[in-house]
Design an enzyme around this catalytic site. Structure first.
Site, short mmCIF file in Angstrom:
data_model
loop_
_atom_site.label_atom_id
_atom_site.label_comp_id
_atom_site.label_asym_id
_atom_site.label_seq_id
_atom_site.Cartn_x
_atom_site.Cartn_y
_atom_site.Cartn_z
N SER A 9 -0.46 7.02 14.71
CA SER A 9 -0.89 8.41 14.79
C SER A 9 0.27 9.35 14.54
CB SER A 9 -1.49 8.72 16.16
OG SER A 9 -1.90 10.08 16.22
N GLY B 138 0.83 -1.20 0.00
CA GLY B 138 0.00 0.00 0.00
C GLY B 138 0.86 1.24 0.00
N LEU B 139 0.89 1.94 -1.14
CA LEU B 139 1.78 3.09 -1.28
C LEU B 139 1.03 4.41 -1.44
CD1 LEU B 139 4.63 1.56 -3.48
CD2 LEU B 139 4.68 2.08 -1.02
N ALA B 140 -0.05 4.57 -0.67
CA ALA B 140 -0.58 5.91 -0.48
C ALA B 140 0.42 6.63 0.41
CB ALA B 140 -1.97 5.84 0.15
N VAL C 121 -3.61 -0.22 3.68
CA VAL C 121 -4.69 -0.03 2.71
C VAL C 121 -5.94 0.43 3.47
CG1 VAL C 121 -3.74 -1.75 1.14
CG2 VAL C 121 -5.49 -2.44 2.82
N MET D 299 0.73 7.54 3.51
CA MET D 299 1.12 6.96 4.80
C MET D 299 2.00 5.73 4.60
SD MET D 299 0.06 8.69 7.45
CE MET D 299 -0.04 7.55 8.83
N GLU E 118 -9.10 13.08 20.23
CA GLU E 118 -8.68 14.07 19.23
C GLU E 118 -9.88 14.89 18.76
OE1 GLU E 118 -7.44 13.58 14.62
OE2 GLU E 118 -6.21 12.43 16.03
N TYR E 119 -11.00 14.22 18.49
CA TYR E 119 -12.23 14.93 18.12
C TYR E 119 -12.60 15.93 19.22
CZ TYR E 119 -13.88 12.06 14.12
OH TYR E 119 -14.04 11.45 12.90
N LYS F 153 -6.23 3.16 19.62
CA LYS F 153 -6.13 4.17 18.57
C LYS F 153 -7.50 4.81 18.30
CE LYS F 153 -4.32 6.49 15.09
NZ LYS F 153 -5.42 6.96 14.25
N ARG G 175 -40.02 4.41 34.91
CA ARG G 175 -39.82 3.10 34.27
C ARG G 175 -40.63 2.02 34.99
NH1 ARG G 175 -35.10 0.66 34.26
NH2 ARG G 175 -35.34 -0.24 32.17
#
Length: 482
Positions: free
Chosen positions: A136, A17-19, A82, A21, A200-201, A193, A457
């Site tokens: 990360s 996978g060579l995107a 990927v 990252m 992080e959000y 992670k 309830r």
């Protein structure tokens, strides 16, 4: 392109996978002295990488999976970079018949931890090792040193440890400078992670709300925001990667208009799903993480741009203009941000602790804080304090009860509440600030109004209730209409 793999030096490590990252991690590994093999589904991508970024590097390309596997020394160590989901399974299924006992596959994408659990069991049953590894740090981190969160097969991690220790971010720490540790079995690495991304959000939304108050409430210019955030980044409380890059963002000019670029960026934030997964896990495990939920929801709301624009012409709110002492309010916003940030991290760590207990991960919380100190998006100065808090008290039920954090939040809750009142008076939405304060106020109360909820309830569904004057575990039902 054909080559005789028999006469070539075997490669220590392989990347599929060579995107960007995948490319950057391959270059990182090679730069630490490990010969690399690479493969990408598209030959054009491989050729481009080899002709440009890989020139002069100890990297060999393969153009079939079979050739790629033959290039690797045993036990084979294969990092798969990927897209999460089906593509990961497709690569694994293609590799499986070509690998031998003891070989290992590392999934370095943002896979759902449940998928990693399944893949670990499937591959271990065939004698192969599997490591689900959270990575990360973004593109720069992948190249220069990310924070790594590997989980899965312990024996596979032991084989990988010398490599991972060298490629990880390095920080000043008396225990271990490398930002990597074995998180736990199965999907532990990808779970941690996932929660990292949830925090992080929360961090990003809290910073956005502080920005909104400073800019649209107090009237600060981008130049002033640049200065304020720069000062905040020098403090023990808020020193962090996200505050640092926000400082840079406020100074960036738009080449097309000459104005500040931030003012030309559409207010519609995207997301890839890890925040939503974190919220879902919190609900499933019964751990309240309202700040993280508010952050995810804020991105969803932001995506309704056209709808919000239409509503803005019909729904009015407060039109108050700030007339107080701006300089006096800036430290209050800083305190509100820090208090909310403490709550967000407390929620994330509580979720990891519960998942560790529920899934048998045996996660070391001080180690999690340590490996987040460098390389990753949420790296921050106060992670040293979080590490110390859990190291001093491994049974700590909530970060807010650690002596230093408890005192910090008690000392600052006055300004925190003032800032929320100001935002409400001015009609500025602060969902993450509000959720954080609500979390604090709920957690510190011995009695909540859910006695009424439970009575309701029991009234409509005979769900029973416990009594305050009886031992826990005894349940009662009332015929409410008698």
């Amino acid at each position: 392109m054909q080559f005789n793999v028999a006469i070539m030096t075997k490669r220590t490590f392989g990347v599929i996978g060579l995107a960007v990252m995948g490319e950057n991690l391959a270059l990182n590994v090679e730069s630490r002295g490990f010969p690399i093999a690479v493969f990408n589904r598209s030959p054009n991508k491989t050729e481009k990488f080899m002709a440009e970024r890989a020139v002069g590097k100890d990297i060999k390309a393969a153009y079939t999976v079979e050739e790629f596997v033959q290039l690797l020394e045993r036990p084979r160590k294969i990092l798969v970079m990927v897209k999460a989901g089906g593509p990961v399974d497709a690569v694994i299924n293609e590799l499986k018949p070509l690998l031998e006992e003891g070989d290992m596959i590392i999934d370095g994408g943002n896979s759902l931890y449940e998928d990693t659990e399944r893949r670990t069991k499937d591959l271990e049953a065939t004698g192969l090792g599997f490591v689900g590894m959270g990575v990360s740090g973004g593109e720069e981190g992948a190249l220069l040193g990310p924070s790594l969160m590997p989980g899965g097969t312990p024996a596979a991690y032991k084989e990988l440890e010398p490599i991972l220790t060298k490629i990880a971010a390095q920080v000043e720490d008396p225990d271990n400078p490398a930002c990597v540790t074995f998180i736990g079995p199965g999907g532990a690495g990808h779970y941690v992670k996932m929660v990292h991304n949830g925090i992080e959000y929360g961090d990003m939304q809290l910073i956005a709300e502080a920005y909104d108050i400073l800019k649209n409430g107090l009237g600060l210019s981008n130049e002033q925001l640049h200065e304020v955030f720069g000062q905040w980044n020098q403090t023990d409380e808020l020193n962090s990667f996200l505050i640092e890059i926000s400082t840079d963002i406020f100074a960036k000019k738009d080449p097309e208009t000459g104005g500040h670029l931030i003012d030309y960026i559409l207010d519609a934030a995207g997301q890839k799903g890890t925040g939503r997964w974190t919220v879902m896990s919190g609900l499933e495990l019964g751990v309240p993480i309202p700040t993280i939920y508010a952050a995810v929801n804020a991105r969803v709301m932001s995506s309704l741009k056209e709808e919000r624009v239409a509503a803005s012409g019909q729904l009015s709110g407060p039109s108050k203009t700030f007339s107080g002492d701006v300089e006096a309010w800036i430290p209050k916003v800083r305190d509100a941000l820090y208090c909310s940030k403490m709550c967000s991290y407390a929620q994330g760590m509580a979720l990891i602790a519960k998942a560790s207990q529920e899934f048998g991960y045996d996660v070391n919380l001080p180690e999690i804080a340590r490996i987040w100190k460098g390389g990753c998006i949420i790296r921050a100065g106060f992670l040293d304090k979080i590490k110390k808090a859990f190291k001093d008290n491994p049974q700590l039920p909530n970060l807010l009860l650690a002596p230093e954090f408890k005192q910090s939040i008690l000392d600052r809750q006055g300004p925190w509440r003032e800032v929320l009142m100001l935002a409400n008076e001015m009609g500025i939405a602060v969902p993450a600030f509000s959720s954080s304060l609500d979390y604090f106020d709920s957690y510190r109360r011995a009695v909540l109004p859910q006695n009424l909820t439970q009575a309701q309830r029991d009234y409509f569904g005979a769900h029973t209730y416990e009594r305050t004057d009886k031992p826990r575990g005894e349940f009662f039902h009332t015929e409410w209409l008698d």
